[in-house]
Enzyme design. Structure first.
Site, mmCIF file in Angstrom:
data_model
loop_
_atom_site.group_PDB
_atom_site.id
_atom_site.type_symbol
_atom_site.label_atom_id
_atom_site.label_comp_id
_atom_site.label_asym_id
_atom_site.label_seq_id
_atom_site.Cartn_x
_atom_site.Cartn_y
_atom_site.Cartn_z
ATOM 1 N N THR A 23 38.749 33.083 33.572
ATOM 2 C CA THR A 23 38.730 34.398 32.937
ATOM 3 C C THR A 23 38.466 35.510 33.932
ATOM 4 O O THR A 23 38.810 36.673 33.672
ATOM 5 C CB THR A 23 37.650 34.429 31.851
ATOM 6 N N CYS A 24 37.834 35.168 35.078
ATOM 7 C CA CYS A 24 37.597 36.196 36.092
ATOM 8 C C CYS A 24 38.902 36.733 36.643
ATOM 9 O O CYS A 24 38.965 37.884 37.075
ATOM 10 C CB CYS A 24 36.752 35.623 37.223
ATOM 11 N N TYR A 25 39.933 35.884 36.658
ATOM 12 C CA TYR A 25 41.206 36.278 37.254
ATOM 13 C C TYR A 25 42.337 36.297 36.243
ATOM 14 O O TYR A 25 43.483 36.502 36.614
ATOM 15 C CB TYR A 25 41.576 35.322 38.396
#
EC number: 2.3.2.26
Length: 1314
Positions: free
Chosen positions: A1281-1283
């Site tokens: 989810t960070c990317y």
């Protein structure tokens, strides 16, 4: 001593004398328009006589042509010679250019270059502002005359005498005309001793200029050819051989005869040519005294003996400056053979004239031009051109070739060129019909005179003709002239006008008169040719009920209709339109009834008809009338300095109401010029295209319509009128601000729109009370409701794009500022004008303004009355651009905070090192701890999943502003072993969890509507207000860092956060749809079906449920607070509920709805909202919030809830996969069939947010990456989810993919590395 400013001025200023004599001369020579004999009886009562020369259309056109020539002459003198003043700062002045370059060499403009620049400068708006203030009158003849050679031409047949075209017309009494305009013009300036000393002769009072004075030269200028009866000059004019680059467009265009004659026909040029002609004829007469001639030449006075001349006699030493003697030049040119048969016969250099016998001979205008030929007695200091400098081009001119190639053509030898023949009688009125009392030249045989009679067509417009008058008259020498008999095939001609008869015109216009004059011009075929579409207009073509003709001409049914009457009608109508449209008082009275303007549709109809028969005359007249808008109102005239009494008084100023009416009329004329369309869709399409500064090309219908729009919106006459109107709007706004004291300016902020109020009242739907005038179909009325405001916006956008110079800071006292003022006024009333936000956007700016530098510079710009910034008008930008500017401001502020902390941290590390200034280790630790807050480069939040809100509140409470402005880093659940690298996804998860807990209805701070899922405050909540402030800080942090929140607030909240009012039903329709529907039904109830109080049974009170108890308060203006549960006991909650509240009736139902909305959105929740608003502004610059609208702010906070899978697939990137792979096709086939809940889960699983960011899918990072080969017991899909990356294994079939993906989406929680 002090200057006596009240001392009367002796005499009349020379400028006034020249103007008076000039108009007096034109009054004597101008043709007069009179009401034709077959006019309807109703029209005769509406006609008036004109005794002001400036109100005569023929004189107006002649004076404009003359003034343009004078402007060009002055600009040429300024460009070529300068003013010789050391204080000159005018960039176009040669003196300023010479001083600016210093010791560097400078080249003087040649005549062609100076002519090009002068014509351009003289064609601009307000060209007088470009003159050098130190420029003096030039005494030398124009340089363009240096190329002319005057030589005598010998007649080949016996001649008869005729008058000199350069002399004043004599013999005919003009006393009546002079007396009729005596009160309109200043008294004649008689010659004084000072005039005699300087050689100045003024008017007809000089004794040297009496009739009968003979010419000082021995020869005459004209003779009558006995074979043809035509007037022939006794000299010819040719040009010297010059060389020019025939491949240069500008040299070939501006070296043509038409442009050269602009210089030749100025007063100075005519005087110089007259003198040279006299010298040539005198020299020829001296050389041929004993020779016999074949023609008799009449001796006439020269231009220097002109009784109306105001020119100053030149000293003999000054006459030949920069020009060699004429005869010497002619004798040195062997190619100028006076008997050369191949050369055309030249004459006085005026407009070309055909020798066709069907065209009339024009009268001379030398008298008119000489009347305005005034030269100063002061000598002009002009730099003498050295012998090495030539006025003309160099002997050989060649264009440069690419790559140094040499021309393959031999240089052609220069050729002499003869000036084409023109009529010696041509004048300033050569485009107008001849005077009805013009007579044949004296001494002409009857047969010859008859042969010279012919009809003429006025400037090629229409086919109407006027023949010469057969009535007896006197010639200019006072002799009785023989009448010229017309040909047998010509129509009957009008009678001679007796002396004392004045020109006539209509007093006013109305709809019936507009229809009549337009029908006359269209029926006669004498309307002006133009490019507007459609070229002709009738009531039926506009979707109107056919109106019967109110007036008809008595000879209208005659077949064929006499051409003479056609021409008379044409010039009478032109005179009437000019007289009415150029006079602001008459113009307003024509289109107003009982002080109220006609309705917008009727006014537009009148302008459509007028602009299709005489567009040039209409727009020029309106442009003249619009000049009165710049006159200050009476309230400001008392503020002028007492010294202004010594200056000439201005015309009577207009009131604010009159100025508004005039502005509305002129703007409707601009709207009427646009091509007619029959559907609103085409209007919207053309408006959108033009707002981008583009146009369509091709053969399609839309492309043709777009080109027609471009022709109208780029027309010079229309743009000139539009610029003046919008500049006048700025001026009227300044007048209103000056009239209001500074301390009252805030209370009267709407006064600057006085000039626009009548226009807006016409366009608003509530303006139906205006005077009706047309009977139109319902479809046509609905179309006009859209057409008028849309085209007004298009005109404002056109002026904005035309005037904008690329600088985001604009001058508000300009046409651009006036156009923005109109846009602002219409934007504020866009609901009643049926305009959408999209129609105000100008996409042209989005691609030309820097998205970072411009908004940052705007923050430091202080708007004033004189300058504004484009970002002060955010409604002209599209939402994506505004969001980009808003985020740029936040990014720059974040970068500045980061750099400040980083710099401080670097300095602290240098101090606390072992080799630094502080040696004590304990002191170093204390310093580091004290500076930790100031030197921290990030705002770091340590959040546990079990206490998300508590940890967030503990770490955000009482934080400094500089800390909140730093980049945000969130450590979520790390104490429980979660491994998450915060690149945006962890922040999204944190805000999702925090807002979910804060807005939980169980906590009693917010309530959620079960139907709309909208969240709103609980009135009188027990939750302390500081917690609402922390909720506001959370929202502010999310917006500041560019994150969206899983919340749903009504639009009323965002309106209040931006400082906008919430007082309309549509403001609460999204949050409380059932309430809005009920209140709407209350307002629209028809009491014929029952009274309001009996049907609705509503009391005038506001009631809510608080902890299971109903709390009610009667709605009154004095109640500004709502009871809070934290300060009330259980027994006092219902004690103050009203017992006998009044019922809602038909009289107070409007007030009830307004008060109910105010209590619902303001009074009942004021403490909670004010606390949340304080927190919301913690991270956001107050000025940056003005860029946003409630809708844009809502999309930035909440994102876009609708998820379009097709758009998501379009912007998805793949790593390890190919878009055509089977697994990818199966994946999108499964996702496409998901419901809205599963779509949100998928988006949240990959990006940590179930909302699409503002701007759409293009601003969302969604990557599908391959994660392993097919496996029998393959693992579930995972995500970074960070990317924004989905890790998708390759499953053996579609069913396995569907099962594993659904399992992953329904059980997703926490962070980790797969």
């Amino acid at each position: 001593m002090t200057l006596d400013v009240s001392r009367p001025v002796q005499g009349v200023p020379p400028d006034h004398v020249r103007e008076a004599d000039f108009f007096a001369s034109l009054w004597e020579a101008a043709p007069f328009a009179r009401l034709p004999s077959d006019a309807p009886a109703e029209l005769k009562d509406l006609v008036q006589d004109l005794d002001n020369p400036k109100r005569v259309y023929a004189i107006h056109r002649a004076s404009r042509r003359h003034n343009f020539q004078v402007l060009v002459e002055r600009y040429i003198a300024q460009l070529r010679y300068g003013c010789d003043s050391d204080l000159c700062t005018t960039s176009t002045c040669f003196t300023c250019r010479r001083r600016t370059v210093g010791k560097a060499p400078i080249r003087r403009y040649n005549p062609t270059s100076a002519r090009i620049l002068a014509v351009y400068l003289a064609s601009q708006d307000n060209p007088e502002t470009g003159f050098c203030p130190y420029l003096k009158s030039l005494k030398e003849p124009p340089a363009a005359l240096n190329s002319l050679v005057f030589s005598p031409k010998r007649p080949t047949s016996p001649t008869s005498p005729f008058s000199d075209p350069f002399s004043r017309r004599r013999g005919r009494s003009t006393t009546t005309r002079k007396n009729s305009v005596a009160h309109k013009l200043p008294p004649p300036h008689r010659a004084t001793a000072d005039n005699e000393e300087t050689g100045e002769e003024c008017g007809s009072n000089s004794s040297k200029n009496r009739p009968g004075r003979t010419n000082s030269t021995s020869g005459g200028r004209l003779y009558i050819d006995s074979d043809t009866g035509d007037m022939q000059p006794s000299f010819k004019v040719t040009e010297r051989p010059i060389s020019k680059d025939h491949r240069s467009f500008s040299a070939n265009l501006f070296s043509t005869l038409a442009f050269k004659m602009i210089e030749w026909l100025t007063p100075t040029g005519l005087e110089s040519m007259s003198r040279k002609v006299d010298e040539a004829l005198k020299a020829d007469a001296d050389m041929n005294e004993s020779s016999s001639v074949d023609c008799t030449i009449l001796s006439t006075p020269t231009a220097s003996d002109n009784p109306t001349s105001l020119s100053t006699s030149r000293p003999h030493s000054e006459q030949g400056r920069d020009m060699p003697p004429l005869l010497d030049t002619a004798q040195k040119e062997p190619s100028f053979d006076s008997n050369a048969p191949e050369r055309p016969t030249p004459t006085v250099p005026t407009l070309p004239h055909s020798t066709n016998k069907d065209r009339p001979r024009r009268k001379s205008s030398a008298k008119v031009r000489a009347a305005c030929n005034t030269t100063s007695s002061r000598k002009v200091s002009v730099e003498t051109i050295g012998p090495g400098y030539s006025d003309g081009p160099p002997p050989t001119v060649s264009s440069p070739r690419l790559n140094g190639a040499v021309t393959d053509k031999a240089t052609r030898p220069p050729k002499t060129r003869a000036i084409p023949d023109v009529s010696p009688s041509s004048s300033l009125f050569d485009e107008l019909p001849p005077r009805p009392h013009e007579t044949a030249p004296s001494g002409v045989p009857r047969s010859k005179a008859d042969s010279t009679t012919h009809s003429g067509v006025e400037n090629g417009v229409g086919d109407g003709q006027l023949s010469r008058s057969p009535a007896p008259a006197t010639t200019r020498q006072g002799q009785k002239a023989r009448v010229i008999s017309p040909p047998e095939k010509m129509e009957p001609i009008e009678e001679t006008l007796p002396d004392g008869v004045l020109p006539q015109s209509l007093k006013l216009l109305n709809m019936d008169l507009v229809d009549f004059v337009c029908d006359v011009l269209q029926d006669d075929g004498t309307s002006e040719k133009h490019l507007f579409e459609p070229p002709q207009i009738t009531g039926s073509s506009l979707g109107l009920v056919e109106r019967p003709r109110a007036m008809r001409r008595t000879k209208e049914r005659a077949s064929p209709y006499p051409k003479r009457l056609k021409t008379q009608w044409k010039y009478f109508i032109e005179q009437s339109l000019f007289n009415v449209l150029s006079d602001p008082k008459k113009l307003i009275a024509s289109f107003a009834q009982n002080g109220e303007l006609l309705d917008s549709h009727s006014l537009w109809y009148c302008m459509v008809r007028l602009t299709r028969v005489a567009p040039t005359l209409v727009f020029d007249g309106l442009w003249i009338a619009a000049a009165s808008l710049f006159g200050p109102p009476k309230s400001l005239q008392s503020l002028r300095s007492p010294t202004t009494k010594v200056f000439m008084k201005l015309e009577k100023s207009l009131t604010n109401v009159e100025a508004g009416h005039l502005t509305a009329i002129c703007l409707h004329a601009l709207v009427a010029a646009a091509p007619l369309v029959t559907d609103t869709r085409s209007l919207y399409e053309m408006s959108t295209i033009r707002s981008s500064g583009l146009t369509l090309a091709g053969g399609s219908t839309a492309a043709r319509l777009c080109l027609q729009y471009h022709d109208v919106f780029s027309d010079d006459l229309l743009l000139r009128l539009a610029r003046r109107l919008f500049l006048a709007i700025s001026a009227r706004r300044c007048f209103a601000e000056m009239a209001v004291p500074v301390e009252e300016a805030s209370d009267r902020s709407g006064d600057d729109l006085d000039a626009l109020r009548p226009l807006l009242a016409q366009l608003e739907l509530v303006g139906i009370n205006s005077v009706p005038g047309l009977q139109a179909t319902q479809a046509e009325r609905e179309l006009h409701e859209v057409r008028a405001p849309t085209l007004l916006l298009d005109w404002a956008k056109t002026v904005i794009l035309d005037e904008w110079d690329g600088n985001p800071v604009i001058s508000f006292n300009s046409p651009l500022g006036g156009a923005l003022t109109l846009l602002t006024a219409m934007y504020e009333k866009r609901q009643s004008l049926l305009l959408g936000d999209l129609q105000f956007r100008i996409d042209y700016f989005a691609d030309r303004l820097d998205s970072i530098d411009v908004p940052v510079a705007w923050l430091s710009h202080n708007p004033s009355r004189r300058s504004k910034h484009l970002l002060d008008y955010p409604f002209i930008f599209n939402p994506s651009s505004l969001v980009s500017y808003f985020r740029s401001i936040n990014l720059v502020r974040m970068s500045q905070s980061y750099e400040e902390a980083s710099s401080l941290q670097t300095r602290i590390k240098a101090i606390v090192t072992r080799d630094g200034l502080i040696k004590n280790a304990h002191h170093r630790l204390v310093l580091q701890e004290m500076m930790r807050t100031a030197s921290s480069k990030y705002l770091i939040l340590e959040i546990s999943r079990d206490h998300v809100v508590r940890d967030a509140f503990d770490q955000l409470w009482q934080r400094e502003e500089r800390e909140l402005l730093r980049p945000l880093k969130v450590h979520l659940g790390e104490e429980d072993g979660e491994e998450g690298f915060d690149s945006g996804g962890v922040q999204q998860e944190f805000f999702r969890l925090a807002m979910e807990e804060c807005l939980d209805p169980e906590y009693g701070a917010f309530a959620v509507d079960e139907r709309t899922r909208m969240t709103w405050f609980v009135p009188g909540s027990l939750v302390p207000t500081w917690k609402f402030e922390l909720v506001g800080i959370l929202v502010s942090l999310a917006v500041y860092n560019g994150l969206t929140l899983p919340v749903t607030f009504p639009k009323a909240l965002y309106r209040k956060l931006l400082g906008e009012s919430v007082d309309e039903l549509h403001h609460i329709a999204d949050g409380w749809p059932d309430l809005a529907s009920g209140l709407t039904e209350l307002l629209e109830w028809d009491e014929t079906h029952g009274s309001v109080e009996d049907v609705f049974v509503r009391t005038y009170e506001f009631s809510v449920d608080m902890l299971g108890q109903p709390i009610s308060r009667e709605m009154k203006a004095e109640y500004t607070s709502w009871p809070q549960l934290a300060t009330m006991g259980d027994e006092s909650r219902t004690a103050q509920n009203p017992e006998d509240a009044s019922l809602v009736t038909n009289e107070n139902r409007n007030a009830y709805v307004s008060d109910y909305i105010r209590y619902l959105t303001d009074v009942s929740v004021r403490p909670q909202f004010e606390a949340l608003a304080r927190g919301f502004r913690a991270c956001l610059h107050p000025k940056s919030l003005s860029l946003l609208t409630p809708g844009i702010l809502q999309s930035m906070v909440e994102g876009v809830q609708e998820i379009d899978i097709g758009e998501l697939r379009k912007y998805t990137r793949y790593v390890g996969w190919d878009a055509s792979h089977r697994a990818i096709r199966d994946f999108w086939s499964i996702v496409k069939r998901y419901d809205e809940d599963m779509k949100r889960k998928l988006l949240e699983f990959v990006t940590a947010s179930d909302r699409v960011p503002v701007g759409g899918m293009r601003n969302l990072q969604f990557v599908v990456q391959k994660n392993g080969e097919e496996d029998e017991g393959g693992h579930l899909p995972t995500a970074y989810t960070c990317y924004g990356t989905l890790l998708l294994p390759e499953y053996k079939d579609k069913e396995v993919l569907r099962e594993r993906l659904a399992m992953a989406l329904n059980n997703a929680k926490g962070f980790g590395f797969a």
